[in-house]
Design an enzyme around this catalytic site. Structure first.
Site, PDB file in Angstrom:
ATOM      1  N   HIS A 350     -12.110  17.292   0.992  1.00 18.98           N
ATOM      2  CA  HIS A 350     -13.465  17.442   1.555  1.00 18.98           C
ATOM      3  C   HIS A 350     -14.358  16.289   1.108  1.00 18.98           C
ATOM      4  O   HIS A 350     -14.998  15.628   1.926  1.00 18.98           O
ATOM      5  CB  HIS A 350     -14.049  18.774   1.100  1.00 18.98           C
ATOM      6  CG  HIS A 350     -15.484  18.977   1.483  1.00 18.98           C
ATOM      7  ND1 HIS A 350     -15.863  19.871   2.452  1.00 18.98           N
ATOM      8  CD2 HIS A 350     -16.636  18.401   1.028  1.00 18.98           C
ATOM      9  CE1 HIS A 350     -17.184  19.835   2.595  1.00 18.98           C
ATOM     10  NE2 HIS A 350     -17.667  18.959   1.727  1.00 18.98           N
ATOM     11  N   GLU A 351     -14.409  16.053  -0.199  1.00 16.49           N
ATOM     12  CA  GLU A 351     -15.311  15.040  -0.716  1.00 16.49           C
ATOM     13  C   GLU A 351     -14.925  13.644  -0.247  1.00 16.49           C
ATOM     14  O   GLU A 351     -15.780  12.843   0.150  1.00 16.49           O
ATOM     15  CB  GLU A 351     -15.338  15.106  -2.243  1.00 16.49           C
ATOM     16  CG  GLU A 351     -15.840  16.411  -2.803  1.00 16.49           C
ATOM     17  CD  GLU A 351     -17.282  16.723  -2.446  1.00 16.49           C
ATOM     18  OE1 GLU A 351     -17.963  15.844  -1.890  1.00 16.49           O
ATOM     19  OE2 GLU A 351     -17.727  17.841  -2.716  1.00 16.49           O
ATOM     20  N   GLU A 374     -20.881  17.780   7.213  1.00  9.37           N
ATOM     21  CA  GLU A 374     -20.222  18.757   6.344  1.00  9.37           C
ATOM     22  C   GLU A 374     -18.980  19.344   7.006  1.00  9.37           C
ATOM     23  O   GLU A 374     -17.941  19.522   6.368  1.00  9.37           O
ATOM     24  CB  GLU A 374     -21.196  19.871   5.986  1.00  9.37           C
ATOM     25  CG  GLU A 374     -21.990  19.638   4.726  1.00  9.37           C
ATOM     26  CD  GLU A 374     -21.095  19.522   3.504  1.00  9.37           C
ATOM     27  OE1 GLU A 374     -20.243  20.404   3.283  1.00  9.37           O
ATOM     28  OE2 GLU A 374     -21.237  18.543   2.770  1.00  9.37           O
ATOM     29  N   HIS A 439     -24.743  22.922   4.894  1.00  9.85           N
ATOM     30  CA  HIS A 439     -23.520  23.646   4.570  1.00  9.85           C
ATOM     31  C   HIS A 439     -23.390  24.932   5.378  1.00  9.85           C
ATOM     32  O   HIS A 439     -22.317  25.505   5.475  1.00  9.85           O
ATOM     33  CB  HIS A 439     -23.474  23.957   3.073  1.00  9.85           C
ATOM     34  CG  HIS A 439     -23.491  22.742   2.217  1.00  9.85           C
ATOM     35  ND1 HIS A 439     -24.659  22.178   1.764  1.00  9.85           N
ATOM     36  CD2 HIS A 439     -22.483  21.962   1.757  1.00  9.85           C
ATOM     37  CE1 HIS A 439     -24.374  21.107   1.052  1.00  9.85           C
ATOM     38  NE2 HIS A 439     -23.069  20.959   1.028  1.00  9.85           N
TER      39      HIS A 439
END
Length: 537
Positions: A350-351, A374, A439
């Protein structure tokens, strides 16, 4: 209870002018290939020349200049030239554009969000006033404000604005760096963008069992550094934290390289500090391999450069973050009650995918484009997890399921089949989506991706039960995760721009599906159906 947020550091405003032939997803083998397709430099030069005489279409005009920041070449020679623009020397934020041309140089159109050409104006609000408007209790102004043309607002209209950087810390100790655009005519805050985005992170790992590692032998000692993946390495932050004020860091937590005598790392428990380092390194490796083997992208920025990891950051730090300023990942050990060490595979993927977004579409981390930013990281994290095919952490459509502890109260941080199961995320689009935390607004695209991949209704995948609804009562039959992921990646890297919203994402993915599978194909029609099922039409 509060869900921890996952985010990443964005790259700077203007990318290098170096022409990069980014590896766009390959077209079908049947696509006709020209005898001598243009190279990236020739395509870029032709695209720049092609802007002449198309002022209305590209929102051009006097005082504007364009800069090529990347060129994507399809196998049939079709080019996609990404540009930024300036007006009277000022960067036009949200004015980026992608020019599409055939191998023969025939104009195919553009992807852009700018509503109209900028016009002459001068600031009526002072820089000092803009700083005051941008500052908050937890963030102080950093440096001198700069004039820009801001067009990343909901109406995409260009406005002269002061861009003010503020720095501070979030409540959980995560560094915070926010750029605020203040209208230079009215003093109104137009947009705030957080640039450090966090996500609530042979070796024996904590989450993925015993995994293979490529290391470096230095003398008689092995280093946790992978020479086959851009020298990606993992270091120990030694429970230290960064100490930064304004734009200066007086102290940064270290990244003391992990070493080992026998090349067998970790014990599978947190009693060995190398255990979570194994997880971090493995997550980095799998994400690297996924982008390289699926899309031909070597490294997060596409330049072959490896990132590095810091584990054991702070004390009880229940978060992880990616920062482009160091091109690195930083992982906390968790708070021990709600979250464990944040080094799971999907957290890493994800990051790191925030870095991919930063170096391609550069989706603004605010409003609907922030939700798409996101969601891109959640989507690619799921794809990496399935790609890794690791029996200790099987592929699923859950986010952060490995790091949550019983005290968290839910089995995962986010749920792609029905995002609202987390209590805050949106299952479908509404006029209020742009006002949600990024988010939570990401739920719309996460739900779209799940429906596109797997379809609606109840099913069990890898032992996990899902039951995905549709907002319009339709039944969606999925096209498979591989096709869905390729469509999303091509849309991100070829058609999305910094201000793309959900309506624009629908157009971008339809264009991507048409390129990959043809207009009117099952894949194309399912993209349309899946967006309609989440009320994006």
């Amino acid at each position: 209870m509060t869900r921890r947020a996952f985010t990443s550091r964005r790259i700077t405003l203007l990318a290098s002018a170096t022409l990069l032939a980014s590896a766009a997803t390959a077209l079908p083998a049947s696509a006709r290939q020209p005898a001598s397709p243009p190279g990236p430099r020739a395509a870029a030069e032709h695209a720049l020349r092609a802007l002449t005489g198309r002022a209305a279409e590209v929102r051009g005009g006097d005082g504007q200049a364009f800069q090529v920041v990347g060129v994507g070449l399809d196998r049939d020679g079709t080019s996609h030239t990404r540009m930024t623009r300036t007006y009277d020397g000022l960067p036009v934020l949200g004015g980026d554009i992608v020019v599409h041309e055939t191998a023969a140089g025939t104009w195919r159109g553009t992807s852009l969000t700018l509503a109209k050409a900028p016009s002459d104006s001068s600031p009526e609000v002072s820089a000092k006033t803009a700083q005051k408007r941008a500052a908050t209790k937890s963030r102080k102004a950093d440096g001198s404000p700069a004039l820009v043309v801001e067009s990343r607002t909901a109406d995409h209209a260009p406005r002269l604005a002061w861009r003010v950087q503020t720095v501070g810390k979030k409540a959980d100790g995560t560094p915070s760096r926010v750029f605020t655009s203040v209208d230079a005519a009215t003093g109104k805050v137009l947009l705030r963008e957080e640039t450090i985005k966090t996500e609530a992170g042979d070796g024996k790992s904590l989450y993925t069992g015993t995994v293979p590692l490529q290391t470096t032998l230095s003398g008689s000692t092995y280093q946790l550094k992978d020479p086959t993946r851009g020298n990606t390495y993992t270091g120990d932050a030694q429970n230290d934290t960064d100490l930064c004020f304004l734009s200066w860091c007086f102290h940064r937590a270290p990244a003391t390289l992990f070493t080992d005598a026998d090349n067998h790392w970790g014990s599978g428990t947190t009693s060995d500090r190398a255990t979570v380092a194994v997880d971090a390194q493995f997550g980095t490796n799998e994400t690297w391999d996924f982008y390289k083997n699926v899309f031909g992208r070597t490294g997060i920025a596409g330049d072959g450069k490896g990132s590095y990891n810091r584990v054991h950051y702070g004390s009880g730090y229940a978060n992880a973050f990616w920062d482009d300023s160091c091109f690195c990942m930083t992982y906390g050990d968790g708070d021990g009650s709600q979250l464990g060490p944040l080094t799971s595979l999907d957290v890493a993927a994800h990051e790191m995918s925030h870095g991919v977004t930063s170096s391609t579409a550069n989706l603004t981390y605010s409003g609907e484009s922030g939700g798409l930013n996101e969601a891109t990281s959640d989507i690619m994290a799921a794809a990496v997890e399935f790609y890794a095919n690791n029996s200790g952490d099987v592929g699923d459509y859950l986010v952060g399921e490995e790091v949550v502890l019983p005290g968290f109260g839910k089995p995962a941080l986010r749920f792609m089949d029905k995002p609202s199961k987390d209590g805050s995320s949106a299952d479908s689009w509404s006029t209020g989506t742009k006002n949600l935390d990024v988010h939570y607004s990401s739920g719309v695209a996460n739900h779209f991706y799940y429906l596109l991949s797997e379809g609606s209704g109840a099913k069990t995948i890898n032992g996990v039960s899902y039951n995905s609804p549709t907002s319009n009562g339709s039944t969606v039959t999925g096209i498979g995760r591989d096709a869905a992921t390729k469509i999303w990646y091509r849309a991100l890297t070829t058609y999305m721009t910094s201000s793309t919203n959900y309506a624009g994402a629908r157009t971008a993915t339809l264009n991507a599906a048409k390129d990959l599978y043809g207009a009117g194909s099952t894949q194309y029609n399912t993209v349309a159906a899946a967006w309609s099922a989440v009320n994006v039409s």
